[in-house]
Design an enzyme around this catalytic site. Structure first.
Site, short mmCIF file in Angstrom:
data_model
loop_
_atom_site.label_atom_id
_atom_site.label_comp_id
_atom_site.label_asym_id
_atom_site.label_seq_id
_atom_site.Cartn_x
_atom_site.Cartn_y
_atom_site.Cartn_z
N SER A 104 0.87 -1.18 0.00
CA SER A 104 0.00 0.00 0.00
C SER A 104 0.90 1.22 0.00
CB SER A 104 -0.92 -0.07 1.23
OG SER A 104 -1.68 1.08 1.37
N TYR A 139 -4.72 8.46 -6.49
CA TYR A 139 -3.76 7.45 -6.01
C TYR A 139 -4.13 7.05 -4.58
CZ TYR A 139 0.73 5.44 -4.46
OH TYR A 139 1.71 4.60 -3.94
N1 LIG Z 1 8.52 4.48 -4.16
C1 LIG Z 1 7.73 5.00 -3.25
O1 LIG Z 1 8.03 6.04 -2.65
C2 LIG Z 1 6.44 4.30 -2.89
C3 LIG Z 1 5.80 4.67 -1.71
C4 LIG Z 1 4.64 4.00 -1.34
C5 LIG Z 1 4.13 2.99 -2.13
N2 LIG Z 1 4.76 2.65 -3.29
C6 LIG Z 1 4.17 1.55 -4.08
O2 LIG Z 1 5.17 0.59 -4.34
C7 LIG Z 1 4.80 -0.16 -5.50
C8 LIG Z 1 6.02 -0.30 -6.40
O3 LIG Z 1 6.38 0.98 -6.88
P1 LIG Z 1 7.90 1.45 -7.04
O4 LIG Z 1 8.08 2.60 -6.14
O5 LIG Z 1 8.80 0.30 -6.94
O6 LIG Z 1 7.88 2.08 -8.52
P2 LIG Z 1 8.26 1.45 -9.95
O7 LIG Z 1 9.71 1.18 -10.02
O8 LIG Z 1 7.65 2.38 -10.94
O9 LIG Z 1 7.52 0.05 -9.96
C9 LIG Z 1 6.18 -0.12 -10.34
C10 LIG Z 1 6.05 -1.50 -10.93
O10 LIG Z 1 4.66 -1.76 -11.20
C11 LIG Z 1 4.61 -2.32 -12.49
N3 LIG Z 1 3.29 -2.22 -13.12
C12 LIG Z 1 2.58 -1.09 -13.43
N4 LIG Z 1 1.44 -1.45 -14.04
C13 LIG Z 1 1.43 -2.80 -14.12
C14 LIG Z 1 0.55 -3.77 -14.65
N5 LIG Z 1 -0.61 -3.41 -15.25
N6 LIG Z 1 0.86 -5.09 -14.54
C15 LIG Z 1 2.02 -5.47 -13.96
N7 LIG Z 1 2.92 -4.61 -13.47
C16 LIG Z 1 2.62 -3.29 -13.55
C17 LIG Z 1 5.70 -1.61 -13.28
O11 LIG Z 1 5.97 -2.38 -14.43
P3 LIG Z 1 6.36 -1.82 -15.90
O12 LIG Z 1 7.86 -1.83 -15.92
O13 LIG Z 1 5.76 -2.80 -16.84
O14 LIG Z 1 5.76 -0.45 -16.02
C18 LIG Z 1 6.81 -1.65 -12.25
O15 LIG Z 1 7.45 -2.91 -12.24
C19 LIG Z 1 3.61 0.57 -6.12
O16 LIG Z 1 2.41 -0.09 -5.78
C20 LIG Z 1 3.67 1.94 -5.46
O17 LIG Z 1 2.40 2.56 -5.40
C21 LIG Z 1 5.90 3.28 -3.69
#
Ligand SMILES: NC(=O)c1ccc[n+]([C@@H]2O[C@H](COP(=O)([O-])OP(=O)(O)OC[C@H]3O[C@@H](n4cnc5c(N)ncnc54)[C@H](OP(=O)(O)O)[C@@H]3O)[C@@H](O)[C@H]2O)c1
Length: 298
Positions: free
Chosen positions: A144, A158
């Site tokens: 989350s 979001y």
């Molecule tokens: N980084 C932060 O500060 C933060 C904070 C709180 C929560 N989060 C959560 O952490 C999770 C991971 O994000 P991240 O920060 O690691 O960013 P990220 O590097 O952009 O990773 C997002 C991942 O989700 C994948 N994705 C998007 N749409 C998809 C789909 N339809 N089917 C399968 N995969 C899909 C992307 O794949 P593609 O390469 O194919 O686009 C990518 O592998 C997310 O849920 C985000 O909301 C992040």
């Protein structure tokens, strides 16, 4: 359960998902690192993961999976079961951020966001649960956000998607406990990943342009998040620890954040309010985990 677990991760091409895959595999857990289009736009990411797995003899297997597509989810889960015979942990990690004033996010942008951040977990959980039920064990993990509890201006859609994910995950935690299946929520704060570069901007500029100085909020938020972002490996280390916590001893929520803003207080209060609700509804005795060690957790 064997201490080495079979872990199925969505969104493993970059960011948290990729770090989870490597971190868990280095501890001997078998990892299915799923991603969209590993033969095309994610070919480089898939090949880097496969090369690393080969070089360091890590049990990581790349599978194709788009969380918005039922057939794709079923295929990937079937492939993992065919290879490993079980799925012990499903990490619902795939997701992205939509930045912009709520009115400027089009209906189609909002629908797509929910289809990934919320319905993606609905699909994955429905696909893995029959296997976990057969095993009489398993963990549904939901990535989350602190923004699943607090509202960030210009991040309204979001936040809505993560609030929805939190409700789903909590509901599962009550409904599945008696079957030995746990549902947990990880709430990361701001961490350095490609999330900012991958964010989608609200498309309706004409609406945005009616907001005067308020138009600056998305840029201010982006700057604030970037300046407070922590090392994403901290989240991967937390996920490893959660996965290695024995069944029945896990918390429902884990806040992992450089800045808490009091989200831990919301979690604690919500836990109390939920306990009151279940008691008031006469359900407390039916929900096994309330009698167990999880009572003391947030
Ligand atoms: N980084 C932060 O500060 C933060 C904070 C709180 C929560 N989060 C959560 O952490 C999770 C991971 O994000 P991240 O920060 O690691 O960013 P990220 O590097 O952009 O990773 C997002 C991942 O989700 C994948 N994705 C998007 N749409 C998809 C789909 N339809 N089917 C399968 N995969 C899909 C992307 O794949 P593609 O390469 O194919 O686009 C990518 O592998 C997310 O849920 C985000 O909301 C992040």
């Amino acid at each position: 359960m064997n201490s080495k677990q079979v872990v199925f991760i969505t969104g493993s091409s970059t960011g948290f998902g990729r770090l989870f895959a490597e971190t868990l595999a280095r501890k001997g857990h078998t990892v299915f690192a799923t991603m969209r289009d590993p033969g095309g736009r994610n070919a480089k990411n898939a090949s880097e993961i496969r090369t690393l797995a080969e070089k360091d003899s890590l049990p990581i297997y790349v599978l194709e999976l788009d969380v918005t597509n039922d057939a794709s989810v079923e295929r990937a889960v079937d492939a993992a079961i065919a290879k490993a015979g079980r799925v012990d942990v499903a990490i619902n990690n795939a997701g992205y951020y939509v930045s912009g004033l709520a009115e400027a996010v089009t209906t189609e942008q909002g629908r797509r966001l929910m289809d990934t951040n919320f319905f993606g977990a609905v699909r994955i959980n429905r696909a893995v649960l029959p296997h976990m039920r057969r095993q009489r064990s398993g963990v549904l993990m939901h990535i989350s956000s602190g923004a699943g509890r607090i509202v960030v201006p210009s991040g309204g859609l979001y936040c809505a998607s993560k609030f929805a994910l939190e409700a789903l995950a909590e509901s599962y935690s009550y409904e599945l406990a008696s079957q030995g299946i746990e549902s947990v929520i990880v709430q990361p704060g701001a961490y350095e990943t490609p999330v900012i570069g991958n964010m989608v901007i609200a498309a309706d500029e004409a609406r945005t342009n009616t907001y005067g100085a308020v138009k600056q909020i998305p840029a201010k938020i982006k700057e604030a998040f970037s300046s407070m972002a922590g090392n994403a490996q901290d989240v991967a280390d937390a996920v490893l620890k959660i996965i290695e916590t024995p069944a029945g001893e896990k918390q429902l929520r884990y806040l992992v954040s450089p800045e808490t803003f009091g989200v831990d207080q919301i979690n604690a209060l919500s836990k109390q309010v939920q306990a009151n609700l279940l008691e008031g509804l006469g359900l407390a005795a039916d929900i096994k985990f309330l009698k167990g060690k999880a009572v003391g957790s947030v």
